[in-house]
Scaffold this active site. Structure first.
Site, PDB file in Angstrom:
ATOM      1  N   ASP A  95      69.011  53.030  15.021  1.00 49.50           N
ATOM      2  CA  ASP A  95      67.271  52.674  14.413  1.00 49.50           C
ATOM      3  C   ASP A  95      67.379  50.939  15.111  1.00 49.50           C
ATOM      4  O   ASP A  95      66.388  50.388  13.653  1.00 49.50           O
ATOM      5  CB  ASP A  95      67.319  52.900  13.563  1.00 49.50           C
ATOM      6  CG  ASP A  95      65.198  52.874  13.176  1.00 49.50           C
ATOM      7  OD1 ASP A  95      64.619  52.717  14.615  1.00 49.50           O
ATOM      8  OD2 ASP A  95      65.458  53.761  12.087  1.00 49.50           O
ATOM      9  N   PHE A 152      59.808  57.564   5.995  1.00 48.50           N
ATOM     10  CA  PHE A 152      59.074  58.419   4.860  1.00 48.50           C
ATOM     11  C   PHE A 152      57.663  57.544   5.177  1.00 48.50           C
ATOM     12  O   PHE A 152      57.682  56.720   5.847  1.00 48.50           O
ATOM     13  CB  PHE A 152      59.395  57.711   3.998  1.00 48.50           C
ATOM     14  CG  PHE A 152      59.507  57.121   3.069  1.00 48.50           C
ATOM     15  CD1 PHE A 152      58.439  56.257   2.733  1.00 48.50           C
ATOM     16  CD2 PHE A 152      60.505  56.482   2.190  1.00 48.50           C
ATOM     17  CE1 PHE A 152      58.948  55.037   2.038  1.00 48.50           C
ATOM     18  CE2 PHE A 152      60.946  54.942   2.381  1.00 48.50           C
ATOM     19  CZ  PHE A 152      60.316  54.380   1.724  1.00 48.50           C
ATOM     20  N   HIS A 210      58.592  53.242   6.082  1.00 50.82           N
ATOM     21  CA  HIS A 210      60.200  53.312   6.539  1.00 50.82           C
ATOM     22  C   HIS A 210      60.241  54.119   7.970  1.00 50.82           C
ATOM     23  O   HIS A 210      59.862  55.498   8.110  1.00 50.82           O
ATOM     24  CB  HIS A 210      60.596  53.733   5.482  1.00 50.82           C
ATOM     25  CG  HIS A 210      62.362  53.207   5.750  1.00 50.82           C
ATOM     26  ND1 HIS A 210      63.075  54.075   5.363  1.00 50.82           N
ATOM     27  CD2 HIS A 210      63.228  52.346   6.329  1.00 50.82           C
ATOM     28  CE1 HIS A 210      64.634  53.516   6.213  1.00 50.82           C
ATOM     29  NE2 HIS A 210      64.293  52.628   6.441  1.00 50.82           N
ATOM     30  N   GLY A 223      63.719  52.660  -2.823  1.00 45.53           N
ATOM     31  CA  GLY A 223      64.330  53.732  -3.913  1.00 45.53           C
ATOM     32  C   GLY A 223      65.017  54.951  -3.256  1.00 45.53           C
ATOM     33  O   GLY A 223      65.182  54.568  -1.627  1.00 45.53           O
ATOM     34  N   SER A 224      64.231  56.024  -3.518  1.00 46.30           N
ATOM     35  CA  SER A 224      64.271  57.310  -2.867  1.00 46.30           C
ATOM     36  C   SER A 224      62.967  57.946  -2.608  1.00 46.30           C
ATOM     37  O   SER A 224      61.671  57.665  -3.047  1.00 46.30           O
ATOM     38  CB  SER A 224      65.088  58.254  -3.392  1.00 46.30           C
ATOM     39  OG  SER A 224      64.977  58.919  -4.682  1.00 46.30           O
ATOM     40  N   MET A 225      63.359  58.812  -2.051  1.00 50.71           N
ATOM     41  CA  MET A 225      61.381  59.608  -2.192  1.00 50.71           C
ATOM     42  C   MET A 225      61.074  60.150  -3.727  1.00 50.71           C
ATOM     43  O   MET A 225      60.120  60.941  -3.743  1.00 50.71           O
ATOM     44  CB  MET A 225      62.227  61.796  -1.912  1.00 50.71           C
ATOM     45  CG  MET A 225      63.117  62.378  -2.985  1.00 50.71           C
ATOM     46  SD  MET A 225      62.524  63.968  -2.030  1.00 50.71           S
ATOM     47  CE  MET A 225      64.028  63.933  -0.777  1.00 50.71           C
ATOM     48  N   HIS A 269      68.648  46.535   1.644  1.00 52.48           N
ATOM     49  CA  HIS A 269      67.879  46.909   2.180  1.00 52.48           C
ATOM     50  C   HIS A 269      67.088  48.394   1.126  1.00 52.48           C
ATOM     51  O   HIS A 269      66.295  48.957   1.932  1.00 52.48           O
ATOM     52  CB  HIS A 269      67.742  47.379   3.818  1.00 52.48           C
ATOM     53  CG  HIS A 269      68.737  48.903   4.243  1.00 52.48           C
ATOM     54  ND1 HIS A 269      69.860  49.063   3.530  1.00 52.48           N
ATOM     55  CD2 HIS A 269      67.945  49.894   4.276  1.00 52.48           C
ATOM     56  CE1 HIS A 269      70.109  50.743   3.599  1.00 52.48           C
ATOM     57  NE2 HIS A 269      69.285  50.630   4.842  1.00 52.48           N
ATOM     58  N   ALA A 276      68.520  51.587  -1.768  1.00 52.02           N
ATOM     59  CA  ALA A 276      69.275  52.011  -3.175  1.00 52.02           C
ATOM     60  C   ALA A 276      70.462  52.604  -2.426  1.00 52.02           C
ATOM     61  O   ALA A 276      71.806  52.474  -3.289  1.00 52.02           O
ATOM     62  CB  ALA A 276      68.837  53.039  -3.264  1.00 52.02           C
ATOM     63  N   GLY A 277      70.589  52.562  -0.608  1.00 47.99           N
ATOM     64  CA  GLY A 277      72.485  52.982  -0.400  1.00 47.99           C
ATOM     65  C   GLY A 277      72.809  54.375  -0.446  1.00 47.99           C
ATOM     66  O   GLY A 277      72.838  54.638  -1.621  1.00 47.99           O
TER      67      GLY A 277
END
Length: 466
Positions: A144, A224, A250, A366-368, A389, A391-392
């Site tokens: 990507d 997202f 993102h 972070g996340s959703m 870039h 949380a991983g």
């Protein structure tokens, strides 16, 4: 443990028996299968580190075969990886370290660093930063190409946008998924689609229609678009302290970037047919070659196209709200840059790493359901001016889908007041490292300027929707 497990790891026929013998001995010592497979992958990645002990016969065989291949190909990997700094070593799985070790054995490598969100990828690990001399590695950038972040801060209070309205806006003005685009009547134009570079290569001419059809949209996986609250405590963003309605996205270069990556990776691998299998996905193109120049042009175009997708996403939503952003921040985290390191001109690949020159603004999500952060780079030379870039991943997609319960994910979202549209179990917050832990490991790399708290999130549908 049996031969099938060994074969799946990709060992050549002559090494399978040696690998099985070592694995059997480790089993007798009480080591479980998962740990043995991890050890075998590490031996594959860096056999020179295992020339003593139970894996010594296997390591000797792998080194002999590698030397034979390198001799035929005229390309030899270093016996040992160049040293490189690691941030958040306690958060990083052995497989990511093994991949980075292989990258640092490439003859073209000059420096590297591993970020605290690092995890296994294809070729260079996600969270890997690699500087090379006169060489560009397509899989060092990633599939990507130009994957990036954008934040728009709007002149409205967070509570002024109701959840139902935010949900309706995201459903109407965003699109997600492989091959997906807006209907032709709703498609928007962007200057990047009219750049002369599209006519310079047959591949780019071929992919132009795809780029036009998918402009202003997002892919699948962890891409997202979300509404949330930005909390600002410092004047560094040119904003008064307080809370603002904000949009965070993102996204990347869609199918166009993926086809560029795969096309040039195939050319790089063809150029190095005898490369050690552990380094196959790190095959490089000399930057001064015709193919290297063609990739660089296509890569940088894909990076601009990815940011154009963000431009259109944010413009649609701001226009629908009748607002103009007060401030915007964006950065790419899957790209290669020309940079001077220790006085030498090199190519710095950041695969899942945020550029963090001194004073440079960036975004680390972070996340959703977990917060993201606006950061300012500290220009750490050891990190090659980079930071994490995100949380991983703590769990791979398959592991997340197999081990996480939908009800637990839904409870996590509910506790944080997050409304999710789409999104799969494989993208659950529990599949990621804690963003607070990741940030704590990189105080030397960035300063936090603002905190984004997600409220209404849209993603592509996953293997199983949350």
């Amino acid at each position: 443990m049996n031969g099938k497990h060994i074969t799946k790891l990709g060992f050549e026929r002559a090494a399978i028996g040696l690998a099985l013998a070592a694995a059997t001995e480790r089993e007798r010592a009480g080591v479980d299968r998962g740990d043995i497979l991890t050890e075998l992958r590490a031996v594959q990645a860096d056999p020179a580190a295992y020339t003593a002990g139970v894996y010594a016969p296997l390591a000797a065989e792998l080194l002999a075969r590698a030397a034979e291949r390198d001799s035929k190909a005229g390309v030899a990997l270093r016996d040992r990886p160049l040293p490189y700094p690691v941030w958040g070593e306690d958060l990083i799985e052995p497989g990511a370290r093994a991949q980075m070790d292989v990258a640092m054995r490439l003859p073209v490598s000059r420096a590297g660093a591993l970020m605290p969100d690092a995890h296994v990828g294809y070729g260079l690990p996600i969270g890997g930063v690699l500087a090379t001399e006169n060489a560009v590695i397509p899989y060092g950038v990633g599939v990507d190409i130009g994957c990036s972040m954008m934040l728009s801060v709007l002149p409205a209070a967070p509570g002024g946008l109701a959840t139902d309205e935010a949900r309706a806006l995201l459903l109407k003005h965003t699109r997600f998924g492989a091959g997906v685009g807006f209907e032709k009547r709703d498609r928007e134009d962007h200057a990047v689609l009219h750049e002369a570079a599209w006519d310079d290569q047959p591949l780019l001419r071929h992919l132009h229609d795809k780029a036009v059809a998918q402009v202003g949209t997002s892919g699948s996986g962890n891409h997202f678009v979300e509404f949330g609250t930005l909390t600002v405590d410092t004047p560094d963003l040119g904003l008064d302290a307080g809370e603002y309605l904000a949009v965070l996205s993102h996204s990347g270069s869609r199918g166009f970037g993926a086809q560029v990556a795969n096309h040039f990776t195939a050319l790089a691998q063809k150029r190095h047919p005898g490369l050690n299998p552990a380094a196959k996905n790190l095959a490089w193109l000399p930057l001064d070659s015709e193919d290297g120049q063609a990739y660089w042009q296509a890569m940088t175009l894909a990076g601009r196209y990815a940011l154009a997708n963000h431009d259109l996403i944010h413009a649609r939503l701001a226009r629908a709200l009748g607002e103009r952003p007060l401030a915007q921040v964006s950065n790419s985290h899957n790209l290669a840059w020309r940079q001077v390191v220790d006085g030498q001109d090199v190519i710095v690949h950041r695969k899942g790493a945020t550029p963090a020159r001194e004073g440079q603004l960036g975004l680390i999500p972070g996340s959703m359901a977990d917060p993201g952060f606006v950061v300012r780079g500290r220009g750490n030379a050891g990190a090659l001016d980079s930071a994490s870039h995100g949380a991983g991943r703590a769990l791979g997609r398959r592991a997340a889908a197999n081990t996480l319960a939908k009800k637990d994910v839904q409870a996590y979202l509910a506790q944080r007041g997050v409304t999710l549209i789409g999104g799969g179990i494989d993208e659950a917050p529990q599949a990621y490292k804690r963003i607070e832990d990741v940030l704590a490991r990189q105080n030397e790399l960035v300063d936090v300027l603002a905190r984004f708290t997600p409220r209404v999130v849209r993603m592509d549908t996953g293997s199983e929707d949350v």
